[in-house]
Write a protein that holds these residues in place. Structure first.
Motif, PDB file in Angstrom:
ATOM      1  N   THR A  33       0.960  -1.821  -0.212  1.00 27.48           N
ATOM      2  CA  THR A  33       0.125   0.083   0.271  1.00 27.48           C
ATOM      3  C   THR A  33       0.802   1.230  -0.291  1.00 27.48           C
ATOM      4  O   THR A  33       2.125   0.784   0.471  1.00 27.48           O
ATOM      5  N   ASN A  34       0.371   2.637  -0.522  1.00 22.08           N
ATOM      6  CA  ASN A  34       1.010   3.607  -0.466  1.00 22.08           C
ATOM      7  C   ASN A  34       2.449   3.582  -1.394  1.00 22.08           C
ATOM      8  O   ASN A  34       2.943   3.857  -1.031  1.00 22.08           O
ATOM      9  N   PRO A  35       2.415   3.000  -2.831  1.00 28.25           N
ATOM     10  CA  PRO A  35       3.461   2.747  -3.163  1.00 28.25           C
ATOM     11  C   PRO A  35       4.536   4.442  -4.232  1.00 28.25           C
ATOM     12  O   PRO A  35       3.179   5.775  -3.418  1.00 28.25           O
ATOM     13  N   VAL A  36       5.411   4.302  -3.376  1.00 28.58           N
ATOM     14  CA  VAL A  36       6.065   5.264  -4.176  1.00 28.58           C
ATOM     15  C   VAL A  36       7.243   5.708  -4.948  1.00 28.58           C
ATOM     16  O   VAL A  36       8.162   4.315  -5.246  1.00 28.58           O
ATOM     17  N   SER A  61      -3.166   4.740  -9.928  1.00 30.52           N
ATOM     18  CA  SER A  61      -3.496   5.595  -9.265  1.00 30.52           C
ATOM     19  C   SER A  61      -3.702   5.900  -7.368  1.00 30.52           C
ATOM     20  O   SER A  61      -3.842   7.288  -7.367  1.00 30.52           O
ATOM     21  N   ASP A  62      -2.656   5.666  -6.625  1.00 32.76           N
ATOM     22  CA  ASP A  62      -2.844   5.634  -5.096  1.00 32.76           C
ATOM     23  C   ASP A  62      -1.384   5.542  -5.460  1.00 32.76           C
ATOM     24  O   ASP A  62      -0.335   5.830  -4.039  1.00 32.76           O
ATOM     25  N   GLU A  63      -0.019   6.063  -6.533  1.00 28.09           N
ATOM     26  CA  GLU A  63       0.890   5.678  -6.070  1.00 28.09           C
ATOM     27  C   GLU A  63       1.618   7.793  -6.105  1.00 28.09           C
ATOM     28  O   GLU A  63       0.853   8.720  -6.416  1.00 28.09           O
ATOM     29  N   LYS A  64       2.403   7.601  -5.070  1.00 25.70           N
ATOM     30  CA  LYS A  64       3.027   9.138  -5.141  1.00 25.70           C
ATOM     31  C   LYS A  64       4.570   9.341  -5.934  1.00 25.70           C
ATOM     32  O   LYS A  64       5.175   7.726  -5.300  1.00 25.70           O
ATOM     33  N   GLY A 100       0.177  17.047 -13.344  1.00 24.61           N
ATOM     34  CA  GLY A 100      -0.224  16.069 -11.629  1.00 24.61           C
ATOM     35  C   GLY A 100       0.277  15.101 -11.981  1.00 24.61           C
ATOM     36  O   GLY A 100       0.007  14.099 -10.739  1.00 24.61           O
ATOM     37  N   LYS A 101       1.438  14.286 -12.493  1.00 25.76           N
ATOM     38  CA  LYS A 101       2.097  13.225 -12.269  1.00 25.76           C
ATOM     39  C   LYS A 101       3.294  13.374 -10.870  1.00 25.76           C
ATOM     40  O   LYS A 101       2.894  12.824  -9.544  1.00 25.76           O
ATOM     41  N   ILE A 102       4.189  14.490 -10.974  1.00 25.71           N
ATOM     42  CA  ILE A 102       4.935  14.781  -9.656  1.00 25.71           C
ATOM     43  C   ILE A 102       3.815  15.694  -9.038  1.00 25.71           C
ATOM     44  O   ILE A 102       3.201  16.821  -8.824  1.00 25.71           O
ATOM     45  N   ASP A 103       3.840  14.527  -7.192  1.00 27.97           N
ATOM     46  CA  ASP A 103       3.614  14.968  -5.935  1.00 27.97           C
ATOM     47  C   ASP A 103       4.853  16.328  -5.706  1.00 27.97           C
ATOM     48  O   ASP A 103       4.034  16.796  -5.097  1.00 27.97           O
TER      49      ASP A 103
END
Length: 305
Positions: free
Chosen positions: A49-52, A122-125, A151-154
C-alpha cells in the motif's frame, strides 16, 4: 517531444525481475539520428500500500549510478519504493558529446519525456529528486507548464543546485581571448579545467578514490555547458514561485555553490510549500558521503509526512 504512441512501443530490456532498462530519443540530434537517452526502472521489492516512486536526476559530470547507495538504503528500509533513473545527454550511458550541453532546454525536454514514459498508478506518489544539475533541470520543467505531465509529480527534493562556476568561466574566457585561434571556434567545446575534485565533494579517502576511479564520471565538461548552467542559475529565483508542490531543499557545504544563493531561492516560495535541511558536516556529493544516514532519514520521513 516523444509522443505517447512512440513511448508505448519502447523496447525494455529486463535485467532482473525488478529492473528494466531502455533508451529513448532525445530532441537533440546527433550526426545521423536523435541522441539516445538511457532510462532505468527499478520496481519496489514489495509494492504493498501507499507506493512511492522516486525519479532521480543526477548532477553535472555524474550519471545514474551515483544514486546506488541511496537506492540500496531505501530498498532495504522501505520496500514499497520504486525508482526511475536517467542519464542526461552526454552523460553516463546516454549518447552525445561527453559533458556537453548545447541548450539547457534539451535537458529539460528529456526529463519531461522520462516522466511521460512511465505510467502512474492511481494510488502512487511520485517524488522528483534532483541534485545539482538535476535540480536545475527540474526547476526548468516546473517553470514551463507541460500538459503531458500535469498532475504527475507530487513533490520535489532538490539539493545543492545554485551552482557557481562564474570565476571559473571568467578564467576560461581570459584564456580563450589570449589564444591565437578564433574565439568562436573554441568557445563551445573547449575543456580547460577539471571540476568537482574528489577532496572537494567527498570527505573520506575511500569514497574519494571510488569517485576518481569511476570510468563514467566526466572530469572536464565543455565551456558551453558552464554557460548553459550559468544562464539557468540566473533565472532560478523566479522558478521558486512556480514550485507549487511540497518541496524539500537540502544544502551541504560546497565550494561550488553561491554562498547565499539557496537562501535567496527559498524566499521565493509560497507559504507552506518549502522544508529546508542543512548538513554543515557533509560535502557536495550528499548521496555518497559516508556519514549521510541523516540525509536519507530526513528524505524518508518528509516523504511519509
Amino acid at each position: 517531444m516523444q509522443s505517447r504512441r512512440e513511448a508505448s512501443h519502447l523496447e525494455w530490456k529486463n535485467l532482473s525481475e525488478e529492473v528494466r532498462v531502455t533508451h529513448f530519443s532525445s530532441e537533440r540530434h546527433g550526426m545521423y539520428r536523435p541522441e539516445q537517452i538511457y532510462l532505468k526502472h527499478i520496481q519496489a521489492r514489495r509494492p504493498g500500500t501507499n507506493p512511492v516512486t522516486f525519479f532521480l536526476f543526477h548532477d553535472l559530470s555524474a550519471y545514474h549510478g551515483r544514486f546506488l547507495n541511496f537506492i540500496n538504503w531505501f530498498r532495504a528500509q522501505h520496500p514499497n519504493v520504486s525508482f526511475v533513473l536517467m542519464d542526461f545527454l552526454g552523460h553516463g550511458l546516454s549518447s552525445g558529446t561527453r559533458g556537453h550541453i548545447e541548450k539547457f532546454g534539451d535537458i529539460a525536454s528529456d526529463v519531461v519525456t522520462a516522466l511521460e514514459l512511465i505510467e502512474k498508478k492511481s494510488d502512487e506518489k511520485w517524488v522528483a529528486l534532483g541534485h545539482g544539475l538535476g535540480a536545475l533541470a527540474l526547476l526548468e520543467v516546473a517553470n514551463r507548464f507541460d500538459e503531458s505531465i500535469e498532475g504527475k509529480i507530487d513533490s520535489y527534493v532538490v539539493s545543492n543546485f545554485v551552482l557557481n562556476f562564474s570565476s571559473m568561466m571568467l578564467e576560461i574566457q581570459n584564456k580563450l581571448l589570449s589564444s591565437a585561434l578564433p574565439l568562436e571556434n573554441l568557445m563551445k567545446t573547449v575543456r580547460p579545467m577539471e571540476i568537482y575534485l574528489p577532496s572537494m565533494v567527498l570527505t573520506h579517502p575511500k569514497e574519494q578514490t571510488a569517485y576518481l576511479e569511476d570510468p563514467l564520471m566526466i572530469r572536464k565538461p565543455t565551456f558551453q555547458t558552464f554557460q548553459c548552467i550559468g544562464h539557468k542559475v540566473k533565472s532560478i529565483y523566479q522558478d521558486a514561485y512556480f514550485l507549487d508542490k511540497p518541496t524539500l531543499l537540502l544544502k551541504s557545504e560546497s565550494p561550488y555553490l553561491f554562498t547565499r544563493g539557496m537562501e535567496s531561492f527559498s524566499k521565493g516560495f509560497k507559504k507552506g510549500f518549502l522544508t529546508e535541511k542543512k548538513y554543515p558536516n557533509l560535502k557536495h556529493d550528499l548521496y555518497n558521503e559516508r556519514d549521510n544516514l541523516e540525509v536519507y532519514n530526513d528524505i524518508a520521513h518528509w516523504v511519509q509526512s
